[in-house]
Write a protein that holds these residues in place. Sequence first.
Motif, short mmCIF file in Angstrom:
data_model
loop_
_atom_site.label_atom_id
_atom_site.label_comp_id
_atom_site.label_asym_id
_atom_site.label_seq_id
_atom_site.Cartn_x
_atom_site.Cartn_y
_atom_site.Cartn_z
N VAL A 177 0.84 -1.21 0.00
CA VAL A 177 0.00 0.00 0.00
C VAL A 177 0.87 1.25 0.00
O VAL A 177 0.64 2.20 -0.77
N ASP A 178 1.89 1.27 0.85
CA ASP A 178 2.77 2.44 0.94
C ASP A 178 3.48 2.69 -0.39
O ASP A 178 3.62 3.85 -0.82
N ALA A 179 3.94 1.65 -1.02
CA ALA A 179 4.62 1.79 -2.31
C ALA A 179 3.65 2.29 -3.39
O ALA A 179 4.02 3.10 -4.26
N LEU A 180 2.44 1.82 -3.31
CA LEU A 180 1.41 2.24 -4.27
C LEU A 180 1.07 3.72 -4.11
O LEU A 180 0.79 4.42 -5.09
N MET A 181 1.09 4.20 -2.89
CA MET A 181 0.75 5.60 -2.60
C MET A 181 1.88 6.58 -2.93
O MET A 181 1.66 7.79 -3.02
N ASN A 182 3.07 6.09 -3.10
CA ASN A 182 4.23 6.94 -3.39
C ASN A 182 4.19 7.39 -4.85
O ASN A 182 4.42 6.61 -5.77
N ASN A 183 3.93 8.66 -5.08
CA ASN A 183 3.77 9.13 -6.46
C ASN A 183 5.07 9.13 -7.26
O ASN A 183 5.05 9.32 -8.48
N ASP A 184 6.19 8.93 -6.60
CA ASP A 184 7.45 8.78 -7.34
C ASP A 184 7.45 7.48 -8.16
O ASP A 184 8.22 7.35 -9.11
N ASN A 185 6.60 6.54 -7.78
CA ASN A 185 6.55 5.25 -8.48
C ASN A 185 5.55 5.24 -9.64
O ASN A 185 5.55 4.30 -10.44
N TRP A 186 4.72 6.25 -9.74
CA TRP A 186 3.60 6.19 -10.68
C TRP A 186 4.02 6.15 -12.14
O TRP A 186 3.33 5.54 -12.97
N HIS A 187 5.12 6.77 -12.47
CA HIS A 187 5.57 6.79 -13.87
C HIS A 187 6.27 5.48 -14.27
O HIS A 187 6.53 5.27 -15.46
N ASP A 188 6.57 4.64 -13.29
CA ASP A 188 7.17 3.33 -13.58
C ASP A 188 6.03 2.34 -13.82
O ASP A 188 5.49 1.73 -12.89
N THR A 189 5.66 2.20 -15.07
CA THR A 189 4.49 1.39 -15.43
C THR A 189 4.57 -0.05 -14.94
O THR A 189 3.61 -0.58 -14.34
N ASP A 190 5.67 -0.71 -15.16
CA ASP A 190 5.79 -2.12 -14.76
C ASP A 190 5.69 -2.29 -13.25
O ASP A 190 5.02 -3.22 -12.78
N SER A 191 6.35 -1.42 -12.51
CA SER A 191 6.28 -1.52 -11.04
C SER A 191 4.86 -1.31 -10.55
O SER A 191 4.38 -2.02 -9.64
N MET A 192 4.17 -0.34 -11.14
CA MET A 192 2.80 -0.05 -10.71
C MET A 192 1.87 -1.22 -11.03
O MET A 192 1.01 -1.57 -10.22
N LYS A 193 2.04 -1.82 -12.17
CA LYS A 193 1.21 -2.99 -12.52
C LYS A 193 1.42 -4.12 -11.52
O LYS A 193 0.45 -4.77 -11.09
N THR A 194 2.66 -4.34 -11.11
CA THR A 194 2.96 -5.40 -10.14
C THR A 194 2.35 -5.09 -8.79
O THR A 194 1.76 -5.97 -8.14
#
Length: 277
Positions: free
Chosen positions: A244-261
């Motif tokens: 959940v914490d990783a999902l909420m971190n907007n620094d990760n949003w542009h990383d498509t593969d990470s967000m899908k995982t």
Amino acid sequence: MSSISLDRAEGYNVSTAQREIAELEEYIKNNGNDFKTKALVANPNGETVESNRAKKSARLEQQIQISEEKRDEVKNKSSVNRSAEGVEMEISETGRLRAENATRESILLKINSNAKEAKVYPEYEEAFEKESVGFKKAYATQTIGKYVDSGIKKDEVDLSYVEKLNALYDKLREEIKGVGDPEEQTARMKSLDDSYQRVFEKNIIKPLKSQYDGQASFYESGTTRKDSQMISSYQGLKDSRSVVDALMNNDNWHDTDSMKTLIEKLTDAVVTNAASK
């Protein structure tokens, strides 16, 4: 002194000045006090000291009145500017108008400057909304309870929305780099980023996060009642907190593969731990 003229006094040599004094004294005696006011103190124009004094007093009163009227007129025609220290200064009408115009120009410059900085291009948000709104349909229904499922339609979860949203962002970003005006380019880039953040959070993050929060809150309440099934479900959800914490971190949003995982992991955790048992 005798009232008889001294030049007739026997055996006494009288000079011209003495004779005149004697005659003057005799005249005063004969004419009484009226002489003092009409003859002795009269000027060549025939005006006495009293009349002169009255005229001077009248002129002075008139001057004072004119001075006061002049002061009131100036005060009414001019504007009064009070400084922060309380000093009162009178300024002309021209000066007042110049000051007002300068103030207006200063305010206008500030408004224009703020408008440039706050300029928004709504077309970016509209484009992001259109490209991602379909993602949240799979999470639209939420059910909470010990013997019901989460409500997530797992077979309808479409991760391609994340890919399309990020691809659109990259495309628009490249277009903005071609804008010739540096100020416009900066304003457009800010509007692009702000729009992306709002839409990604609303259409991708919140639907899944809301499902997680609702289930976790419900099953946590069973721990106080020593309900083993609810405790087990809550523990499974709790173990996914890092996701959940990783999902909420907007620094990760542009990383498509990470967000899908991350989305897949959290979706599975909610569905599994909220399943009917």
